[in-house]
Motif scaffolding. Structure first.
Motif, PDB file in Angstrom:
ATOM      1  N   PRO A 135      28.599  31.001  40.185  1.00  0.00           N
ATOM      2  CA  PRO A 135      29.687  31.955  40.396  1.00  0.00           C
ATOM      3  C   PRO A 135      29.191  33.389  40.590  1.00  0.00           C
ATOM      4  N   LEU A 136      29.954  34.137  41.396  1.00  0.00           N
ATOM      5  CA  LEU A 136      29.742  35.571  41.556  1.00  0.00           C
ATOM      6  C   LEU A 136      30.321  36.300  40.333  1.00  0.00           C
ATOM      7  N   ARG A 137      30.122  37.620  40.258  1.00  0.00           N
ATOM      8  CA  ARG A 137      30.668  38.365  39.123  1.00  0.00           C
ATOM      9  C   ARG A 137      32.180  38.337  39.111  1.00  0.00           C
ATOM     10  N   THR A 138      32.797  38.034  40.300  1.00  0.00           N
ATOM     11  CA  THR A 138      34.258  37.917  40.371  1.00  0.00           C
ATOM     12  C   THR A 138      34.747  36.569  39.863  1.00  0.00           C
ATOM     13  N   GLY A 139      33.790  35.646  39.651  1.00  0.00           N
ATOM     14  CA  GLY A 139      34.165  34.300  39.263  1.00  0.00           C
ATOM     15  C   GLY A 139      34.271  33.352  40.427  1.00  0.00           C
ATOM     16  N   PHE A 140      34.225  33.893  41.662  1.00  0.00           N
ATOM     17  CA  PHE A 140      34.368  33.029  42.848  1.00  0.00           C
ATOM     18  C   PHE A 140      33.091  32.245  43.090  1.00  0.00           C
TER      19      PHE A 140
END
Length: 305
Positions: A300-305
């Protein structure tokens, strides 16, 4: 001429395919080298080497492209896709053969396993023909464009449709939806080998794709709307095409799962799953045969995506 690249304990080798078998060149010589130096002279050197049985060889992608463009040559493919997403056929598609740059670093061989891209549940194939540039040129006139083509390959543009649909909002073209794999092979076939199948500005050759032995779709190369003469002329406008650049035709109508999903969702067979075997074939050019395998998990990215 028909050229392959195959595995050798000392390193990958290029070979000329004849009725006798495969005549290899020295380890370290690539098809890009041959295109730079001329295929005809290379064929003369290759014929002096003893032939190897083709069926005994592990095939690699014939070429590692310098660039990889993918075009929209078959407009019916777009028409068939319209029911799946809001993707109308614009007037611009009737004026130019649009294309995007794909990942030349993700080229796979004609028998390699293909992993599902991380996070994708709608994994798909696209059955295409690809042209390989053999003679460099810039702003090539349409009537001379085919003279710049060294040969043709079967091409599969593997596509994560769910990721591709999400990325449309970015308006930057395909990204992770088409970043995982591009299959080329099994051999480079020069135009003279298929000249007897010429039909208008293309070739009357059947293109078929099956999953687990079940015929899924396909059509004929001769149904293409934008010929490679148009495609090469457009791609070269103000840009140099070099030997080893590869350009895909776009998907032959019904040559991908997304079209079937869009046209008849109630009877859709489903997307590709690990364990599926996909065979993509074009008459005279050969076939790609791939097993679908599990891919990497999503980080995951820091955005959660």
């Amino acid at each position: 001429m028909r050229w392959i690249t195959f595995a050798d304990p000392a390193g990958d080798r290029v070979g000329l395919v004849t009725e006798e078998g495969v005549h290899p060149l020295d380890v370290g010589t690539t098809l890009l080298d041959l295109l730079d130096g001329g295929l005809v002279s290379a064929a003369g050197r290759a014929r002096t080497s003893p032939a190897l049985p083709l069926d005994d060889l592990v095939l690699r992608a014939p070429i590692q492209p310098r660039t990889l463009r993918d075009c929209i040559g078959f407009l019916q493919h777009l028409r068939n896709c319209q029911g799946g997403v809001d993707m109308p056929l614009s007037q611009r598609h009737l004026e130019v053969p649009g294309f995007y740059f794909s990942n030349a670093g993700a080229v796979t061989g004609p028998r390699d396993d293909i992993p599902v891209p991380p996070g994708s549940r709608w994994f798909d194939f696209e059955l295409e023909v690809a042209a390989v540039i053999g003679t460099p040129g810039t702003s090539i006139p349409r009537e001379k464009a085919e003279d710049h083509i060294a040969g043709y390959l079967v091409y599969c543009d593997w596509s994560a449709r769910d990721l591709q649909i999400e990325e449309r909002a970015l308006q930057l073209g395909p990204a992770k939806g088409k970043d995982g794999a591009n299959s080329l092979g099994p051999m480079l076939v020069t135009p003279d080998e298929i000249a007897h199948r010429r039909s208008g500005e293309a070739f009357d050759l059947a293109m078929t794709v099956s999953v687990n032995g079940e015929h899924v779709g396909g059509g004929r190369w001769s149904s293409i709307d934008w010929s490679f003469a148009d495609i090469v002329a457009y791609a070269s406008r103000g840009a140099q095409l070099r030997p080893g650049d590869v350009i895909g035709s776009g998907t032959v109508p019904t040559g991908c799962l997304f079209e079937h999903y869009a046209m008849d969702p109630e009877h859709f067979r489903g997307w590709l799953q690990p364990g599926d075997e996909v065979v993509l074939a074009v008459e005279e050019l050969g076939e790609l045969r791939h097993r679908i395998v599990e891919g990497d998990a999503v980080n995951p990215l820091r955005t959660g995506f």
